[in-house]
Design a protein around this motif. Structure first.
Motif, short mmCIF file in Angstrom:
data_model
loop_
_atom_site.label_atom_id
_atom_site.label_comp_id
_atom_site.label_asym_id
_atom_site.label_seq_id
_atom_site.Cartn_x
_atom_site.Cartn_y
_atom_site.Cartn_z
N TYR A 170 -3.54 -7.25 2.34
CA TYR A 170 -4.67 -6.44 2.73
C TYR A 170 -5.40 -6.11 1.33
O TYR A 170 -6.66 -6.11 1.70
CB TYR A 170 -4.09 -5.28 3.51
CG TYR A 170 -5.58 -4.32 3.76
CD1 TYR A 170 -6.18 -4.38 4.86
CD2 TYR A 170 -5.60 -3.19 2.98
CE1 TYR A 170 -7.33 -3.44 5.06
CE2 TYR A 170 -6.50 -2.36 3.35
CZ TYR A 170 -7.40 -2.56 4.35
OH TYR A 170 -8.37 -1.62 4.71
N MET A 171 -4.67 -5.57 0.40
CA MET A 171 -5.77 -5.21 -0.68
C MET A 171 -6.29 -6.20 -1.64
O MET A 171 -7.03 -5.75 -2.43
CB MET A 171 -4.62 -4.18 -1.84
CG MET A 171 -4.26 -3.09 -0.98
SD MET A 171 -5.49 -1.96 -0.23
CE MET A 171 -6.11 -0.82 -2.12
N PHE A 173 -13.52 -9.00 1.16
CA PHE A 173 -14.40 -8.27 2.28
C PHE A 173 -14.84 -9.05 3.34
O PHE A 173 -14.50 -8.98 4.71
CB PHE A 173 -15.49 -7.20 1.83
CG PHE A 173 -16.19 -6.57 2.89
CD1 PHE A 173 -15.46 -5.31 3.24
CD2 PHE A 173 -17.41 -6.71 3.15
CE1 PHE A 173 -16.02 -4.35 4.18
CE2 PHE A 173 -17.96 -5.83 4.25
CZ PHE A 173 -17.22 -4.80 4.70
N VAL A 198 0.97 -1.27 0.05
CA VAL A 198 -0.05 0.01 -0.12
C VAL A 198 0.88 1.05 -0.04
O VAL A 198 1.99 1.33 0.77
CB VAL A 198 -0.84 -0.11 1.31
CG1 VAL A 198 -1.36 1.43 1.63
CG2 VAL A 198 -1.96 -0.97 1.25
N ARG A 235 -8.51 4.40 -1.25
CA ARG A 235 -8.82 2.81 -1.50
C ARG A 235 -9.03 2.05 -0.16
O ARG A 235 -9.86 1.35 -0.14
CB ARG A 235 -7.78 2.01 -2.33
CG ARG A 235 -8.15 1.86 -3.75
CD ARG A 235 -7.02 0.72 -4.30
NE ARG A 235 -5.89 1.61 -4.89
CZ ARG A 235 -5.77 2.12 -6.09
NH1 ARG A 235 -6.60 1.52 -7.03
NH2 ARG A 235 -4.76 2.44 -6.54
N VAL A 236 -8.12 2.59 0.74
CA VAL A 236 -8.26 1.63 1.95
C VAL A 236 -9.39 2.21 2.66
O VAL A 236 -10.16 1.61 3.21
CB VAL A 236 -7.00 2.23 2.83
CG1 VAL A 236 -7.06 1.80 4.28
CG2 VAL A 236 -5.68 1.53 2.30
N ARG A 268 -12.70 0.61 1.95
CA ARG A 268 -12.51 -0.81 2.45
C ARG A 268 -12.88 -0.56 3.98
O ARG A 268 -13.63 -1.26 4.58
CB ARG A 268 -11.21 -1.36 2.26
CG ARG A 268 -10.69 -1.79 0.81
CD ARG A 268 -9.96 -3.02 0.98
NE ARG A 268 -10.86 -4.25 1.18
CZ ARG A 268 -10.44 -5.50 0.90
NH1 ARG A 268 -9.13 -5.51 0.61
NH2 ARG A 268 -10.84 -6.54 1.11
N GLU A 269 -12.33 0.33 4.72
CA GLU A 269 -12.41 0.35 6.16
C GLU A 269 -13.84 0.93 6.35
O GLU A 269 -14.35 0.66 7.57
CB GLU A 269 -11.31 1.20 6.79
CG GLU A 269 -9.87 0.53 6.69
CD GLU A 269 -9.79 -0.82 7.54
OE1 GLU A 269 -10.50 -0.70 8.70
OE2 GLU A 269 -9.28 -1.68 6.94
N MET A 313 -12.13 -10.92 5.22
CA MET A 313 -11.27 -10.00 6.20
C MET A 313 -12.05 -9.62 7.45
O MET A 313 -11.84 -9.69 8.59
CB MET A 313 -11.04 -8.64 5.58
CG MET A 313 -10.41 -7.75 6.75
SD MET A 313 -9.73 -6.25 5.94
CE MET A 313 -11.25 -5.35 5.72
N ARG A 316 -11.45 -10.56 11.55
CA ARG A 316 -11.39 -9.27 12.58
C ARG A 316 -12.52 -9.57 13.39
O ARG A 316 -12.41 -9.24 14.81
CB ARG A 316 -11.76 -7.84 11.92
CG ARG A 316 -10.18 -7.71 11.03
CD ARG A 316 -10.49 -6.47 10.12
NE ARG A 316 -10.45 -5.29 10.82
CZ ARG A 316 -10.67 -3.96 10.40
NH1 ARG A 316 -10.33 -3.82 9.20
NH2 ARG A 316 -10.44 -2.78 11.21
N ARG A 329 -0.71 6.95 -2.10
CA ARG A 329 -1.98 7.02 -3.15
C ARG A 329 -3.13 6.23 -2.99
O ARG A 329 -3.98 6.43 -3.58
CB ARG A 329 -1.15 6.62 -4.64
CG ARG A 329 -0.38 7.76 -5.36
CD ARG A 329 -0.17 7.20 -6.86
NE ARG A 329 0.72 5.94 -6.72
CZ ARG A 329 2.40 6.10 -6.81
NH1 ARG A 329 2.44 7.37 -6.94
NH2 ARG A 329 2.84 5.10 -6.67
N ASP A 330 -2.65 5.20 -2.23
CA ASP A 330 -3.88 4.15 -2.12
C ASP A 330 -4.87 4.51 -0.84
O ASP A 330 -5.90 3.85 -0.45
CB ASP A 330 -3.47 2.67 -1.68
CG ASP A 330 -2.61 2.37 -2.85
OD1 ASP A 330 -2.97 2.52 -3.99
OD2 ASP A 330 -1.46 1.69 -2.70
#
Lengths: 476, 476
Positions: free
Chosen positions: B283-284, B288, A357, A364-365, A368-369, B291, B295, A360-361
C-alpha cells in the motif's frame, strides 16, 4: 497403497481407498500397517475421516502406535474428540504419548478438563511434566505453539561431538525442530544459533561457539502467535526460539506451526472484516448456535447504529416530503460511501497485519486517502451526472419534479454529495483501524459493515446539506 | 553491532544504527563488514532502507559481495530498483550472481526488460541459463517460486556416500532447500524423498532406495502458488518438489517462499473482499494513479449496479409519496441485508481458500445459511419492533402517519421485511462464491460491497412487497 488423483482436486483423494482398507481390516488386519506404510499421515487421516465412525478405532489400532499418533495429529478435531471418547484412559495415553509435545498439549486442550486429567495421569512422568508445562500457556501464544523437543548443546562442545549427538538423536528421537541447533551456557541460557547446514559445513576440530551466530531472534512464551509469525517471516526462520526472562531456552515454534498461526490469524481477520466475531472453528464444523452467537452480536450492533440513519431521515422529514426526488438517490449515495470505506479499511487492516503500516504512519495514510477519495468521488460524480441527464433526455424519469427544479441543479447535488461522501468514506475507512489500534482494540475489528454504517449516517447528512445548498429556493 | 529494541515494535530497530554505520563508512569503511558481521541480513536491509539514498551504494559495496546479495534479497523493491540504476551492468551482475536463483529471477523480473537483459549478459553462463529457465514461468506459479538449488542423488547411492556429498555441499554451496533429499533415476526422474534427519538416522551401508519414501507430493511448474501452499500446509512439508510431465525434478519451492505465497494470496483475497482489484504492491509503495485504477473500476461497477435501486424506488414512486414513513427504514433494512451477506461471503470465501469447503459442498452450506438467515433476521426484526414501539410510546416520532396506519402493522412490515432480507442476504452472500467459482472466476471476487449491492436491490423490492401486503387498505 497409492491414493488416486481426481481431476477437480489438487490433492490425491485418499478417501477413495476406504473400501479397500475396510476389506483389508476384515480379512487381514495385520497387513493394514504394511499396505499403508508408504502413505503420508495426512492422507491416512483423510481415509480415517471418510470411514464409517465405528471402524475408525479398529483402523487406528491396526497401525503401529507411533503411526496412529501421526494420523491423529492430522485428523479433524471433531473426529478426534469422538475417537478419544471410545478409548480407555490408558489407551488414549498410549496414543498421545507418541505425539509431538505441542500437538499432545493441543489435543488435551480440546477435551473436557476431567477427561484430560485422566489421560494425563496415565502418561509417563517426564512427558506428563512437559505437557503440563505447555498446557499452562494460552493456545494462541508462543508458549502454546512451541514444542519442547529442540536440539541444543553447550557452546563449548566440539563440532564432531555435536554431529555425533545429532546423529544419535536423529535415530532415537523424533525431534520436530531438528534443523536449527541452539548453543547454551551451563545454566541453559541461550547464547547462539546455527543451522544444521552450518554445523555440517563447520571445520572439524572447531567448537560450537566459533560457528554459532550470537544475534538470535527470540520471543517470550506469552508473546502472541502473530509476533512469532512476524519474526519467522521477516527473518526467514524455520524455527523461532522461546526464552524466559533469564533467556533460558524453553522451546521452539517450528515453521509448520508458524504457517498454522498465519492461517489462523488470517481467518480471524477475514471474518472480522466481514463484520462478525472470529469463529475459532472451521465453518463446516462449528455448531449452529455457536455460529449464530458469533454473528448476531455485531449484526445487532450494526443495526442499532444504522437506526441513526432513521433519525437523520426524520430530521429531514420536511425536505423529504417537499422534494421526494431526493429519495431516489439515497441508496446510491450511501452505498458509494460504504464501498469506498470498505476498500480503505481492507487495505489498511491488511497493511497493518503485514507490518507495512504502523500507528506512526496514520498521517501518511491520511494524505494518500484524501486525494484518492476526492478523485474516486469525482469519477462517480461524473457517472451520476451522465445517468441523470441520460434518463431525463430519454424521458425515463422526470428529475425536475414537475419543473420545480432544473436537471443541472439536481445532478450537481448528487455529484457533489458523492465527492463529499466518497472522500469521507475513504478517510473514515482508513483512519478507523488506526483509532481502534490506538485505543487498544484489534484494528481488524474495523469491518467493512462497521465503516459502511458509520458512513451511512454522515453520508445522509452530507447529501441533504448539499441538497439544501444547491436546491435552496427551488425545491427546498 | 546489536540493534536496540524499542518498546512499541516487535522487531529490533536496526534503523537506529544508521548514524553509527554512516560514521564508520566515512572513517574506516573496511571495518563496516566486520562490525555488522553478526547482524541478520533482514536487519541490515532495515539499516539500508533508513539510510540517505546516496550512501546506500557505498554501504553495500563495503560489504562482501555474498553478504550484499543477502541484504538485497530483504530490501524493499523500490529501494532495490533505485540501487540497480546506480550500478553498471557488470556491478549489478556480480551482486545478483550471488543471490539464490529464485530471488535472482525475482529481482530481474522487477526491472525494465532491457536492463535485465544487460545484466543477464554479464552473469556467468551456467547461472544465466538457470535464471532464464526460471524467468519463463509466471512469478506466482510454482515455477516462478521454485529454486533450482536442491539436493538430489541417484537412489543407488549408499547412505555414507550421500552423507559425505551433503557435507561437501554444505561447505561449498548455498543450497536453499537443504533439508530434504530427493532420489532420482539415471534420467533425473523423481523416485523418492527423505528428510535430512532420516538420512542422518539411516543405518550405515544401506542404500538411499531403502530409506526413501516413494509416495512424493509434487506440483507442476505451471501450478498456482496457491496449490503449492495447500500441499505444503496439508502435508507439513518444508519443500515442495516441482516436476515436469516426465516427472523430472525441475526445482523445489522452499517453505519461506510458501509463506510468502500464503501472505500474498491472503492480501489479494482481503483486498478483493473489500471490493477492489488486488494491488500487487504494498500500500505505501504503490503509485497514486495505479491505486486509483485498482479501486475506481469496481467502485464504478458497484455504483452503476446500485443505480437499479433508483429504478426500484422510481417503480414504487406512488407508494413512497403516499407512505413517506416507509422511507425512514429504507437504509436500515437495506444495510442489514448487506451486513448479513458480508458475513456469509467472508465465511465462505475464507473456507474455500483453506480448502474446507469445495464446489460440491454448496448445498451443505445452503442448508446452514438458510436457518442462520431466518434466525438472524428474526433477532433483528424483534429489535426493530422494540425500537418502533419505544419511539411511538416516547412520542419521539409518529409512525402512524397521522393515524392512517396502526403502529403494529408498520412494525410488522419492518420486522418481516428484515427476516426476508437477512435470509436473502445470507443466502446470496454464501452462494455467490460458489457461483463465481463454478463459472471459472475467483470466488474471492464475491466482495462484501458486491453482495451488499446485489442485496440492496432485492432488499428494497422485498421491503415494498411486504409493505403492500401489511399496509394494503390503510396507507397503500
Amino acid at each position: 497403497m497409492t491414493p488416486p488423483h481426481r481431476e477437480d482436486t489438487e490433492r490425491p483423494v485418499a478417501a477413495l481407498l476406504v473400501p479397500d482398507i475396510l476389506t483389508l481390516l476384515d480379512e487381514s488386519p495385520e497387513s493394514v500397517a504394511l499396505d499403508t506404510a508408504e502413505m503420508h499421515p495426512a492422507d491416512l487421516a483423510d481415509v480415517a475421516e471418510a470411514m464409517p465412525e465405528d471402524r475408525l478405532l479398529d483402523f487406528l489400532l491396526a497401525l503401529p502406535t507411533a503411526r496412529a499418533a501421526d494420523v491423529l495429529e492430522y485428523l479433524d478435531e471433531e473426529r478426534r474428540t469422538e475417537l478419544f471418547e471410545g478409548l480407555t484412559a490408558r489407551q488414549a495415553a498410549a496414543l498421545v504419548s507418541q505425539m509431538q509435545p505441542d500437538d499432545r498439549a493441543d489435543v488435551l486442550e480440546e477435551m473436557e478438563d476431567e477427561r484430560a486429567e485422566e489421560i494425563l495421569a496415565e502418561i509417563p512422568a517426564e512427558a506428563r511434566a512437559e505437557t503440563e508445562a505447555l498446557l499452562q500457556y494460552e493456545p494462541d501464544s508462543a508458549g502454546g505453539r512451541m514444542t519442547t523437543e529442540f536440539v541444543s548443546a553447550p557452546e563449548t562442545m566440539t563440532v564432531e561431538e555435536a554431529l555425533r549427538g545429532v546423529r544419535t538423536m536423529a535415530r532415537s528421537e523424533r525431534r520436530e525442530a531438528f534443523y536449527t541447533v541452539y548453543t547454551t551456557d551451563v545454566s541453559g541460557r541461550l547464547l547462539g544459533v546455527m543451522s544444521l547446514r552450518e554445523l555440517l559445513a563447520a571445520p572439524e576440530g572447531g567448537r560450537l561457539a566459533d560457528i554459532a551466530w550470537t544475534e538470535v531472534q527470540t520471543v517470550s512464551p506469552h508473546d502472541s502467535q502473530e509476533s512469532v509469525a512476524r519474526i519467522a517471516t521477516d527473518y526467514d526462520l524455520v524455527a523461532v526460539p522461546v526464552v524466559d526472562e533469564d533467556r533460558r531456552l524453553l522451546g521452539v515454534v517450528t515453521v509448520d506451526d508458524v504457517i498454522d498461526a498465519i492461517q489462523e490469524e488470517q481467518t480471524e481477520d477475514v471474518q472480522k472484516l466481514g463484520g462478525m466475531e472470529a469463529l475459532d472453528e472451521p465453518y463446516m464444523q462449528i455448531s449452529f448456535l455457536h455460529m449464530l452467537r458469533k454473528r448476531a452480536g455485531w449484526l445487532s450492533i450494526l443495526m442499532v447504529s444504522e437506526m441513526f440513519t432513521t433519525s437523520v431521515l426524520q430530521h429531514y422529514d420536511v425536505e423529504l416530503r417537499r422534494a421526494a426526488v431526493l429519495i431516489l438517490f439515497v441508496p446510491l449515495v450511501m452505498s458509494s460511501g460504504g464501498n469506498s470505506g470498505s476498500q480503505s479499511t481492507s487495505l489498511i487492516t491488511r497493511a497493518m497485519a503485514l507490518g507495512e503500516v504502523t500507528l506512526r504512519d496514520w498521517w501518511r495514510v491520511a494524505i494518500r486517502e484524501l486525494p484518492s477519495g476526492i478523485a474516486l468521488g469525482t469519477i462517480l460524480g461524473v457517472i451520476a451526472i451522465v445517468r441523470i441527464f441520460l434518463w431525463q433526455q430519454l424521458a425515463l424519469y422526470d428529475y425536475t419534479d414537475n419543473g420545480r427544479v432544473t436537471v443541472i441543479r439536481f445532478a450537481l447535488t448528487v455529484a457533489f454529495a458523492l465527492v463529499g461522501i466518497v472522500t469521507f468514506g475513504s478517510l473514515t475507512g482508513s483512519m478507523l483501524p488506526f483509532l481502534l489500534k490506538r485505543l487498544g482494540f484489534d484494528p481488524a475489528s474495523a469491518s467493512a459493515p462497521l465503516v459502511a454504517t458509520l458512513v451511512d449516517m454522515t453520508g445522509l447528512a452530507i447529501y441533504f446539506t448539499t441538497a439544501l445548498l444547491f436546491l435552496r429556493g427551488t425545491l427546498l
